[in-house]
Design an enzyme around this catalytic site. Sequence first.
Site, PDB file in Angstrom:
ATOM      1  N   HIS A  76       0.842  -1.194   0.000  1.00 31.37           N
ATOM      2  CA  HIS A  76       0.000   0.000   0.000  1.00 31.37           C
ATOM      3  C   HIS A  76       0.879   1.247   0.000  1.00 31.37           C
ATOM      4  O   HIS A  76       2.053   1.194   0.384  1.00 31.37           O
ATOM      5  CB  HIS A  76      -0.904   0.005   1.228  1.00 31.37           C
ATOM      6  CG  HIS A  76      -1.941  -1.066   1.215  1.00 31.37           C
ATOM      7  ND1 HIS A  76      -3.039  -1.031   2.044  1.00 31.37           N
ATOM      8  CD2 HIS A  76      -2.067  -2.211   0.478  1.00 31.37           C
ATOM      9  CE1 HIS A  76      -3.801  -2.088   1.821  1.00 31.37           C
ATOM     10  NE2 HIS A  76      -3.211  -2.832   0.879  1.00 31.37           N
ATOM     11  N   GLU A  78       1.061   3.895   1.911  1.00 26.87           N
ATOM     12  CA  GLU A  78       1.674   4.271   3.188  1.00 26.87           C
ATOM     13  C   GLU A  78       2.832   3.348   3.548  1.00 26.87           C
ATOM     14  O   GLU A  78       3.867   3.813   4.042  1.00 26.87           O
ATOM     15  CB  GLU A  78       0.628   4.234   4.317  1.00 26.87           C
ATOM     16  CG  GLU A  78      -0.504   5.210   4.146  1.00 26.87           C
ATOM     17  CD  GLU A  78      -1.721   4.624   3.434  1.00 26.87           C
ATOM     18  OE1 GLU A  78      -2.820   5.125   3.652  1.00 26.87           O
ATOM     19  OE2 GLU A  78      -1.556   3.648   2.660  1.00 26.87           O
ATOM     20  N   CYS A 106      -5.978   2.231   5.635  1.00 20.79           N
ATOM     21  CA  CYS A 106      -6.673   1.002   6.016  1.00 20.79           C
ATOM     22  C   CYS A 106      -6.136   0.564   7.383  1.00 20.79           C
ATOM     23  O   CYS A 106      -5.128   1.104   7.858  1.00 20.79           O
ATOM     24  CB  CYS A 106      -6.430  -0.078   4.963  1.00 20.79           C
ATOM     25  SG  CYS A 106      -4.758  -0.752   4.981  1.00 20.79           S
ATOM     26  N   CYS A 109      -2.324  -0.278   7.364  1.00 22.79           N
ATOM     27  CA  CYS A 109      -1.461   0.903   7.248  1.00 22.79           C
ATOM     28  C   CYS A 109      -1.523   1.762   8.500  1.00 22.79           C
ATOM     29  O   CYS A 109      -0.502   2.292   8.948  1.00 22.79           O
ATOM     30  CB  CYS A 109      -1.838   1.712   6.014  1.00 22.79           C
ATOM     31  SG  CYS A 109      -1.461   0.859   4.470  1.00 22.79           S
TER      32      CYS A 109
END
Length: 177
Positions: A76, A78, A106, A109
């Site tokens: 992801h 991040e 999410c 993260c």
Amino acid sequence: MSELENVTNMVNAANTENLLISEKADNPYMKEAINEALMGIKNNHGGPFGSVVVKDGIIVGRGHNRVLFNTDSTAHGEIMAIRDAEKNLGNYDLSGCTVYTTGEPCPMCLFALMWANVEKVYYGCTIADNSEIGFRDEKLDNMSGGREKFKDFLECIDREACLELFKAYKNMNHKIY
């Protein structure tokens, strides 16, 4: 008009549109996060999630969603920005750092950002916005207890600019994952 001219015009229009999306953001770091996300979706790396890590006013890490490109469900935006910042700083401790990201993190993260000791996270689109473009963040977020406990850690900024990014992504031909 030749096919090459058509393609050139489409690319120029897309680049202009991308610039217009990031320029809608008020925060200069969010502009960079949007540009990072645009680079990722333009190259089919994954969803419209870009992030930058800032320390003492300097961007020390960048990342965008690379789930499809890396064949890695944890890649992801991040997470990629955390990895880049830690490598650049030579330290796994990101105390004193702030993260700017195009979508509310999410659960994975969110906890990775906390584990890395990031002080504050500014996000553009909300968990509900993420769901509107086909991501399961809201379902997972509800399973993990929601966001109420994190209101001092998370703050929404430049949502309208990031919604433009999400709209552009939604209108693209892309793989849902």
